[in-house]
Design an enzyme around this catalytic site. Structure first.
Site, PDB file in Angstrom:
ATOM      1  N   SER A   1      28.872 -20.557  38.014  1.00 37.62           N
ATOM      2  CA  SER A   1      28.538 -19.190  38.434  1.00 37.62           C
ATOM      3  C   SER A   1      29.696 -18.212  38.236  1.00 37.62           C
ATOM      4  CB  SER A   1      28.083 -19.201  39.897  1.00 37.62           C
ATOM      5  OG  SER A   1      29.100 -19.750  40.719  1.00 37.62           O
TER       6      SER A   1
ATOM      7  N   LYS B   1      29.437 -25.690  42.126  1.00 41.37           N
ATOM      8  CA  LYS B   1      29.922 -26.785  42.981  1.00 41.37           C
ATOM      9  C   LYS B   1      30.702 -26.335  44.212  1.00 41.37           C
ATOM     10  CE  LYS B   1      33.924 -27.983  40.126  1.00 41.37           C
ATOM     11  NZ  LYS B   1      34.571 -29.056  39.391  1.00 41.37           N
TER      12      LYS B   1
ATOM     13  N   TYR C   1      39.585 -14.693  39.669  1.00 46.70           N
ATOM     14  CA  TYR C   1      41.040 -14.507  39.733  1.00 46.70           C
ATOM     15  C   TYR C   1      41.599 -13.734  38.537  1.00 46.70           C
ATOM     16  CZ  TYR C   1      40.510 -17.911  43.406  1.00 46.70           C
ATOM     17  OH  TYR C   1      40.098 -18.536  44.553  1.00 46.70           O
ATOM     18  N   ALA C   2      40.726 -13.388  37.583  1.00 49.85           N
ATOM     19  CA  ALA C   2      41.230 -12.697  36.387  1.00 49.85           C
ATOM     20  C   ALA C   2      41.905 -11.391  36.813  1.00 49.85           C
ATOM     21  CB  ALA C   2      40.087 -12.432  35.425  1.00 49.85           C
ATOM     22  N   GLN C   3      43.041 -11.143  36.224  1.00 54.53           N
ATOM     23  CA  GLN C   3      43.822  -9.980  36.649  1.00 54.53           C
ATOM     24  C   GLN C   3      43.833  -8.903  35.572  1.00 54.53           C
ATOM     25  OE1 GLN C   3      47.734 -11.477  37.544  1.00 54.53           O
ATOM     26  NE2 GLN C   3      47.091 -12.459  39.424  1.00 54.53           N
TER      27      GLN C   3
ATOM     28  N   GLU D   1      48.151  -5.881  26.380  1.00 54.14           N
ATOM     29  CA  GLU D   1      48.759  -7.180  26.712  1.00 54.14           C
ATOM     30  C   GLU D   1      49.284  -7.828  25.452  1.00 54.14           C
ATOM     31  OE1 GLU D   1      46.430  -9.606  29.620  1.00 54.14           O
ATOM     32  OE2 GLU D   1      45.082  -7.928  29.543  1.00 54.14           O
TER      33      GLU D   1
ATOM     34  N   ARG E   1      50.919 -15.255  23.314  1.00 53.03           N
ATOM     35  CA  ARG E   1      51.227 -16.105  24.463  1.00 53.03           C
ATOM     36  C   ARG E   1      51.886 -17.431  24.119  1.00 53.03           C
ATOM     37  NH1 ARG E   1      46.283 -15.796  28.519  1.00 53.03           N
ATOM     38  NH2 ARG E   1      46.918 -13.639  28.800  1.00 53.03           N
TER      39      ARG E   1
ATOM     40  N   HIS F   1      46.771 -22.717  31.603  1.00 52.70           N
ATOM     41  CA  HIS F   1      46.005 -21.519  31.965  1.00 52.70           C
ATOM     42  C   HIS F   1      44.605 -21.486  31.377  1.00 52.70           C
ATOM     43  CE1 HIS F   1      45.342 -17.347  33.021  1.00 52.70           C
ATOM     44  NE2 HIS F   1      45.183 -17.006  31.752  1.00 52.70           N
TER      45      HIS F   1
ATOM     46  N   GLU G   1      34.373 -20.399  29.109  1.00 52.98           N
ATOM     47  CA  GLU G   1      35.580 -21.180  28.786  1.00 52.98           C
ATOM     48  C   GLU G   1      35.261 -22.617  28.401  1.00 52.98           C
ATOM     49  OE1 GLU G   1      38.838 -20.499  31.462  1.00 52.98           O
ATOM     50  OE2 GLU G   1      39.978 -22.195  30.664  1.00 52.98           O
TER      51      GLU G   1
ATOM     52  N   ARG H   1      44.303 -18.322  22.200  1.00 53.01           N
ATOM     53  CA  ARG H   1      43.474 -17.168  22.575  1.00 53.01           C
ATOM     54  C   ARG H   1      44.299 -15.907  22.774  1.00 53.01           C
ATOM     55  NH1 ARG H   1      41.930 -14.965  27.814  1.00 53.01           N
ATOM     56  NH2 ARG H   1      43.373 -16.477  28.674  1.00 53.01           N
TER      57      ARG H   1
ATOM     58  N   SER I   1      38.826 -13.661  26.875  1.00 57.89           N
ATOM     59  CA  SER I   1      38.009 -14.715  27.463  1.00 57.89           C
ATOM     60  C   SER I   1      36.824 -14.153  28.246  1.00 57.89           C
ATOM     61  CB  SER I   1      38.880 -15.575  28.361  1.00 57.89           C
ATOM     62  OG  SER I   1      38.085 -16.419  29.111  1.00 57.89           O
ATOM     63  N   LEU I   2      37.101 -13.169  29.091  1.00 59.20           N
ATOM     64  CA  LEU I   2      35.988 -12.541  29.818  1.00 59.20           C
ATOM     65  C   LEU I   2      35.016 -11.949  28.805  1.00 59.20           C
ATOM     66  CD1 LEU I   2      38.029 -10.788  32.672  1.00 59.20           C
ATOM     67  CD2 LEU I   2      36.561 -12.798  32.908  1.00 59.20           C
TER      68      LEU I   2
HETATM   69  P1  FAD Z   1      34.518 -19.755  35.620  1.00 51.79           P
HETATM   70  O1  FAD Z   1      34.603 -18.346  36.050  1.00 51.79           O
HETATM   71  O2  FAD Z   1      35.701 -20.602  35.832  1.00 51.79           O
HETATM   72  O3  FAD Z   1      33.290 -20.383  36.386  1.00 51.79           O
HETATM   73  C1  FAD Z   1      33.014 -21.761  36.282  1.00 51.79           C
HETATM   74  C2  FAD Z   1      31.953 -22.098  37.291  1.00 51.79           C
HETATM   75  O4  FAD Z   1      31.456 -23.408  37.086  1.00 51.79           O
HETATM   76  C3  FAD Z   1      32.434 -22.054  38.716  1.00 51.79           C
HETATM   77  O5  FAD Z   1      31.418 -21.436  39.477  1.00 51.79           O
HETATM   78  C4  FAD Z   1      32.554 -23.535  39.101  1.00 51.79           C
HETATM   79  O6  FAD Z   1      32.440 -23.791  40.474  1.00 51.79           O
HETATM   80  C5  FAD Z   1      31.380 -24.078  38.330  1.00 51.79           C
HETATM   81  N1  FAD Z   1      31.410 -25.514  38.047  1.00 51.79           N
HETATM   82  C6  FAD Z   1      32.352 -26.233  37.391  1.00 51.79           C
HETATM   83  N2  FAD Z   1      31.988 -27.515  37.304  1.00 51.79           N
HETATM   84  C7  FAD Z   1      30.765 -27.637  37.904  1.00 51.79           C
HETATM   85  C8  FAD Z   1      29.876 -28.694  38.153  1.00 51.79           C
HETATM   86  N3  FAD Z   1      30.145 -29.957  37.785  1.00 51.79           N
HETATM   87  N4  FAD Z   1      28.719 -28.439  38.807  1.00 51.79           N
HETATM   88  C9  FAD Z   1      28.429 -27.185  39.226  1.00 51.79           C
HETATM   89  N5  FAD Z   1      29.241 -26.134  39.044  1.00 51.79           N
HETATM   90  C10 FAD Z   1      30.400 -26.351  38.372  1.00 51.79           C
HETATM   91  N6  FAD Z   1      40.629 -13.914  31.023  1.00 51.79           N
HETATM   92  C11 FAD Z   1      40.522 -12.657  30.570  1.00 51.79           C
HETATM   93  O7  FAD Z   1      39.804 -12.396  29.602  1.00 51.79           O
HETATM   94  N7  FAD Z   1      41.210 -11.656  31.197  1.00 51.79           N
HETATM   95  C12 FAD Z   1      42.003 -11.862  32.275  1.00 51.79           C
HETATM   96  O8  FAD Z   1      42.572 -10.935  32.816  1.00 51.79           O
HETATM   97  C13 FAD Z   1      42.138 -13.183  32.745  1.00 51.79           C
HETATM   98  N8  FAD Z   1      42.940 -13.464  33.809  1.00 51.79           N
HETATM   99  C14 FAD Z   1      42.952 -14.734  34.308  1.00 51.79           C
HETATM  100  C15 FAD Z   1      43.682 -14.995  35.474  1.00 51.79           C
HETATM  101  C16 FAD Z   1      43.654 -16.253  36.029  1.00 51.79           C
HETATM  102  C17 FAD Z   1      44.463 -16.530  37.277  1.00 51.79           C
HETATM  103  C18 FAD Z   1      42.897 -17.278  35.426  1.00 51.79           C
HETATM  104  C19 FAD Z   1      42.851 -18.647  36.024  1.00 51.79           C
HETATM  105  C20 FAD Z   1      42.188 -17.032  34.265  1.00 51.79           C
HETATM  106  C21 FAD Z   1      42.212 -15.758  33.700  1.00 51.79           C
HETATM  107  N9  FAD Z   1      41.481 -15.475  32.546  1.00 51.79           N
HETATM  108  C22 FAD Z   1      41.398 -14.192  32.093  1.00 51.79           C
HETATM  109  C23 FAD Z   1      40.597 -16.479  31.975  1.00 51.79           C
HETATM  110  C24 FAD Z   1      39.166 -16.182  32.483  1.00 51.79           C
HETATM  111  O9  FAD Z   1      39.228 -15.760  33.816  1.00 51.79           O
HETATM  112  C25 FAD Z   1      38.279 -17.385  32.381  1.00 51.79           C
HETATM  113  O10 FAD Z   1      38.386 -17.982  31.127  1.00 51.79           O
HETATM  114  C26 FAD Z   1      36.824 -16.951  32.587  1.00 51.79           C
HETATM  115  O11 FAD Z   1      36.699 -16.275  33.810  1.00 51.79           O
HETATM  116  C27 FAD Z   1      35.934 -18.165  32.557  1.00 51.79           C
HETATM  117  O12 FAD Z   1      34.663 -17.782  32.943  1.00 51.79           O
HETATM  118  P2  FAD Z   1      33.535 -18.883  33.020  1.00 51.79           P
HETATM  119  O13 FAD Z   1      32.306 -18.205  33.504  1.00 51.79           O
HETATM  120  O14 FAD Z   1      33.483 -19.609  31.754  1.00 51.79           O
HETATM  121  O15 FAD Z   1      34.071 -19.920  34.105  1.00 51.79           O
HETATM  122  C1  SIN Z   2      46.721 -12.006  32.519  1.00 51.06           C
HETATM  123  O1  SIN Z   2      46.366 -11.096  33.271  1.00 51.06           O
HETATM  124  O2  SIN Z   2      47.861 -12.166  32.104  1.00 51.06           O
HETATM  125  C2  SIN Z   2      45.693 -12.999  32.087  1.00 51.06           C
HETATM  126  C3  SIN Z   2      44.962 -12.453  30.953  1.00 51.06           C
HETATM  127  C4  SIN Z   2      44.229 -13.528  30.235  1.00 51.06           C
HETATM  128  O3  SIN Z   2      44.368 -14.702  30.536  1.00 51.06           O
HETATM  129  O4  SIN Z   2      43.511 -13.165  29.302  1.00 51.06           O
END
Ligand code: FAD
Ligand code: SIN
Length: 539
Positions: A12, A34, A44-46, A114, A286, A351, A375, A386, A391-392
């Site tokens: 989610s 989960k 947590y994306a900043q 960035e 990076r 990361h 991701e 990347r 990523s978002l």
């Molecule tokens: P997520 O948002 O991680 O969601 C995964 C979901 O899957 C969660 O709800 C989790 O609970 C669920 N899940 C996992 N396994 C299971 C399972 N077995 N059963 C049920 N549910 C499960 N990217 C950017 O582009 N810009 C940014 O500024 C940036 N900043 C970041 C800062 C931080 C601190 C971090 C950690 C990452 C950052 N990234 C950023 C990377 C980016 O946030 C992620 O790559 C992106 O949000 C991933 O989105 P997602 O929907 O794929 O996964």
């Molecule tokens: C950050 O804010 O530095 C994270 C950005 C990203 O992972 O894309």
């Protein structure tokens, strides 16, 4: 108990919820997640979400920056479509209520920059961008009558028409849903669906130090691999150069946007060192910055380096810094650091997983009716490294594309025939498994695994270190298999089992790539070898 829907979404974050909202227009949707519904990396994306908006920017420039960062492995068609579809997806987020920052005088979007970007193109909500996006998505999903969301439900394994052990290749395989553990009751249910979507995020928890939340255990990659899907490029784990170095900070991220806004990396003596490594200095891609910091730390025998964004260095007033980075400012203060008057101690940490479940341009995996987005997928966008804030963007773009493809798929399916197949799906069988009497064993094994990966499969690798990791992982893997067959499943055991699979895949991919490219640096093969390795590592 059995649950049936047109579509099952696992996860989610931005990918899963964006997809769910779109799929709910033409079908019933179950989302299992989960932990809490808003927990995941998205929250947590900043820094923000990259997309071309400013008149001085262009698609060609964003495409070029993505490809330069990706070190020759990006898939050109995927980069183009992602960049070109980006503005429409960002507009959809705005329509959902995400308030990206605007300049108070001009009223224009206040785009930031960035590492690796030639232009200002990163939309952000101060330094809480992910939270703003996740909050808007959760609000929209919770109002939708066609979506049912199950918190504290962890997918265990995918259901397919063929037993994976009988067929390593995924040809002819169809996904029919997943087994899901209700972590509150301990029951494992069948969630059947015509289309299943993995949106499970990254795998940072495979390393001892990571910016990732606890849920980032590579579940989607491991489940897809076990089911027989192809996975790719797992050697490319991205280490973020700047996580706070503090015993209590749990690798809190210090956004790259600080460097975009004039922050400089310095050593303990106050000397800036990044120009030695790259002409873009502290704003280099990076992989280069992370390796430079690793090298400085090793050379100087230091614990960390520092990020200096004080007014003297960055040219911003203290008030402006507090206004622009309230989250990071507050967190630093919690640990006794005032970023407006002193440098922040930083180290790299795992990361972002650039590899993942191999998909096509619609987010479809090599198993029919199984999609992977966000991701957890390997679409070809990031190549060997990347670009920040892509990523978002990828999550939003591929959620949209996968939903379009799902609609086509569902239209072509024959509901009656389907029903028979789904009713026949077997219930989960726990065999002779018993409750685990000492859960602490899982924590011990997990720590061993993460330490092994940090020590031997880190920012800079050697063949010897990789082989050492392989030997240790073999042992850990046997132990975890034994737990898996002997004990009733619990969330920690599910995650440990997935982490071992992902760790093993990372090492196998790293051993297969006999060169150094992007995020994979091997001292025994320190050169780029385009003849043999300008291709994805597919396992
Ligand atoms: P997520 O948002 O991680 O969601 C995964 C979901 O899957 C969660 O709800 C989790 O609970 C669920 N899940 C996992 N396994 C299971 C399972 N077995 N059963 C049920 N549910 C499960 N990217 C950017 O582009 N810009 C940014 O500024 C940036 N900043 C970041 C800062 C931080 C601190 C971090 C950690 C990452 C950052 N990234 C950023 C990377 C980016 O946030 C992620 O790559 C992106 O949000 C991933 O989105 P997602 O929907 O794929 O996964
Ligand atoms: C950050 O804010 O530095 C994270 C950005 C990203 O992972 O894309």
């Amino acid at each position: 108990m059995k649950f049936d829907s047109d579509v099952l979404v696992i996860g989610s974050g931005i990918a899963g919820l964006s997809y769910a909202l779109k799929a709910a227009r033409f079908g019933t949707v179950h989302v299992v997640t989960k932990n809490r519904q808003d927990e995941g990396a998205t929250r947590y994306a900043q820094g923000g979400i990259a997309s071309v908006f400013s008149k001085s920017d262009s698609f060609a420039s964003h495409i070029n920056d993505t490809e330069v960062a990706g070190a020759g492995l990006c898939h050109r068609n995927i980069v183009e479509l992602t960049v070109q579809e980006g503005p429409a997806r960002v507009q959809e987020l705005v329509d959902l209520g995400v308030a990206f920052d605007k300049d108070t005088t001009s009223g224009e979007y206040d785009l930031t920059i960035e590492g690796g970007h030639e232009h200002r193109r990163v939309f952000h909500s101060r330094d809480f961008t992910g939270e703003a996006i996740e909050t808007a998505l959760v609000a929209a999903v919770s109002k939708h009558p066609n979506i049912r969301l199950f918190e504290n439900h962890a997918a265990v394994d995918l259901l397919t028409n063929v037993r994976p052990q009988k067929l390593r290749r995924s040809d002819g395989m169809r996904c029919q849903g997943a087994y899901v553990l209700n972590s509150t009751s301990g029951a494992i249910h069948v969630f059947s669906a015509r289309v299943t979507v993995l949106a499970t995020g990254g795998a940072g928890k495979v390393y001892l130090y990571t910016s990732n939340p606890d849920v980032a255990t590579g579940d989607g990659i491991a489940m897809a691999y076990r089911a027989g899907a192809r996975v790719a490029n797992l050697e490319f784990m991205q280490f973020h150069p700047t996580c706070m170095y503090h015993p209590r900070a749990k690798s809190f991220l210090i956004s790259e946007a600080l460097r975009g806004e004039g922050g400089e990396l310095i050593d303990a003596s106050g000397a800036a060192f990044m120009q030695k490594y790259h002409s873009m200095g502290s704003c280099a891609p990076r992989d280069i910055v992370a390796r430079a910091i690793d090298s400085e730390i090793k050379r100087q025998g230091a614990d960390c380096v520092y990020l200096d964004i004080t007014p003297k260095r960055s040219g911003h007033t203290a008030a402006a810094l507090k206004e622009r980075f309230p989250n990071i400012y507050a967190k630093c203060r919690e640990y006794g650091i005032d970023l407006t008057t002193e440098p922040i101690p930083v180290v790299p940490a795992a990361h972002y997983m650039c590899g993942g479940v191999l998909t096509d341009e619609h987010g479809e995996s090599t198993i029919e009716n199984l999609f992977a987005i966000g991701e957890t997928a390997c679409t070809g966008l990031h190549g060997a490294n990347r670009l920040a804030s892509n990523s978002l963007l990828e999550g939003a773009v591929f959620a949209h594309r996968a939903a379009l493809r799902t609609e086509e798929r569902l239209r072509r399916m024959k509901p009656k025939l389907d029903l028979k197949i789904y009713e026949a799906l077997p219930d989960w069988d726990s065999g002779k498994a018993v409750p685990m009497e000492e859960r602490i064993n899982i924590a011990h094994t997990w720590r061993e695994l993460r330490t092994t990966m940090w020590n031997y499969v880190g920012i800079v690798r050697t063949n010897r270190r990789l082989e050492k990791a392989r030997t240790r992982l073999d042992y850990i893997s046997h132990e975890v298999q034994e737990y898996y067959w002997s004990y009733l499943l619990n969330p920690e055991l599910i995650e440990l089992r997935n982490l071992v699979t992902v760790a093993d895949l990372i090492v196998r991919c790293a051993l297969a790539r006999k060169e150094s490219r992007g995020l994979h640096a091997n001292l025994d093969t320190p050169y780029l070898d385009d003849t043999y390795f300008k291709r994805d590592t597919i396992v």
